[in-house]
Write a protein that holds these residues in place. Structure first.
Motif, mmCIF file in Angstrom:
data_model
loop_
_atom_site.group_PDB
_atom_site.id
_atom_site.type_symbol
_atom_site.label_atom_id
_atom_site.label_comp_id
_atom_site.label_asym_id
_atom_site.label_seq_id
_atom_site.Cartn_x
_atom_site.Cartn_y
_atom_site.Cartn_z
ATOM 1 N N ALA A 1 0.827 -1.209 0.000
ATOM 2 C CA ALA A 1 0.000 0.000 0.000
ATOM 3 C C ALA A 1 0.862 1.259 0.000
ATOM 4 N N LEU A 2 1.962 1.225 0.716
ATOM 5 C CA LEU A 2 2.855 2.381 0.810
ATOM 6 C C LEU A 2 3.477 2.719 -0.540
ATOM 7 N N MET B 1 -4.712 -0.439 3.934
ATOM 8 C CA MET B 1 -4.448 -1.822 4.315
ATOM 9 C C MET B 1 -5.532 -2.325 5.269
ATOM 10 N N GLN B 2 -5.891 -1.505 6.263
ATOM 11 C CA GLN B 2 -6.926 -1.896 7.223
ATOM 12 C C GLN B 2 -8.255 -2.147 6.514
ATOM 13 N N GLU B 3 -8.621 -1.233 5.623
ATOM 14 C CA GLU B 3 -9.869 -1.393 4.878
ATOM 15 C C GLU B 3 -9.834 -2.648 4.018
ATOM 16 N N ARG C 1 -4.120 -8.372 -4.040
ATOM 17 C CA ARG C 1 -4.981 -7.803 -5.075
ATOM 18 C C ARG C 1 -6.025 -6.879 -4.446
ATOM 19 N N ILE C 2 -6.579 -7.294 -3.313
ATOM 20 C CA ILE C 2 -7.564 -6.457 -2.609
ATOM 21 C C ILE C 2 -6.907 -5.168 -2.130
ATOM 22 N N VAL C 3 -5.687 -5.278 -1.585
ATOM 23 C CA VAL C 3 -4.962 -4.092 -1.104
ATOM 24 C C VAL C 3 -4.692 -3.128 -2.254
#
Length: 181
Positions: A33-34, A47-49, A73-75
């Protein structure tokens, strides 16, 4: 606990199993994510979501790919959603005009160029090239997957990656030689 048993326990809303799975993947997914969001707080939020969504949709996980690849993939999708929400234009391109780019385009980087210089140079690329190139070079997705993630055609993905590589190569030559030649 073996991975598939851990996932089954998570499917049954076992909170300890969910925490164990979260702890197993959170650091790596935060790093992914970063790379997209650049801000550590936004990356952590995405990331949390993504984890919340993954746990909610865990029944859809079939095991055709590894859990880590499914979660990644979700991230990435969550990061792209956040970028779109910021009204950042990822791809503004007329797909009717695009032509297919050759996969073997002799893209080379000088041996003296390090990974940090490549990452920094990628940051300077226009958004429409940066994200397809990151997905291709850093995340290892193919053009079909990139087209699904960015909601573009595979031809557009090939073209954007090709053009992104050329721009990145030019940027790296400038760093190495002080000019683009």
């Amino acid at each position: 606990m073996i991975q598939h048993k851990l996932i089954e326990a998570c499917k049954n809303n076992d909170r300890r199993a969910q925490l164990k799975l979260y702890n197993q993947y959170c650091q790596g997914m935060h790093y992914v994510a970063l790379r997209f969001l650049k801000d550590p707080y936004e990356a952590e939020d995405a990331m949390q979501e993504a984890f919340i969504k993954a746990f909610a949709k865990l029944q859809q996980f079939t095991g055709e790919v590894t859990f880590g690849a499914w979660l990644k993939r979700i991230v990435i999708n969550k990061c792209i959603d956040k970028l779109k929400a910021k009204k950042m234009e990822l791809v503004a391109i007329n797909e009717q005009v695009l032509s297919s780019a050759e996969e073997d385009d002799n893209w080379q980087v000088d041996d003296g160029i390090g990974m940090e210089e490549i990452k920094q140079s990628m940051e300077n690329l226009p958004e429409k090239y940066k994200y397809p190139l990151m997905l291709f070079l850093m995340e290892g997705y193919d053009h079909e997957e990139i087209s699904e993630i960015l909601n573009i055609s595979p031809v557009a993905s090939r073209t954007l990656v090709h053009r992104g590589k050329k721009k990145l190569q030019q940027e790296l030559k400038t760093i190495k030689n002080g000019t683009g030649y």
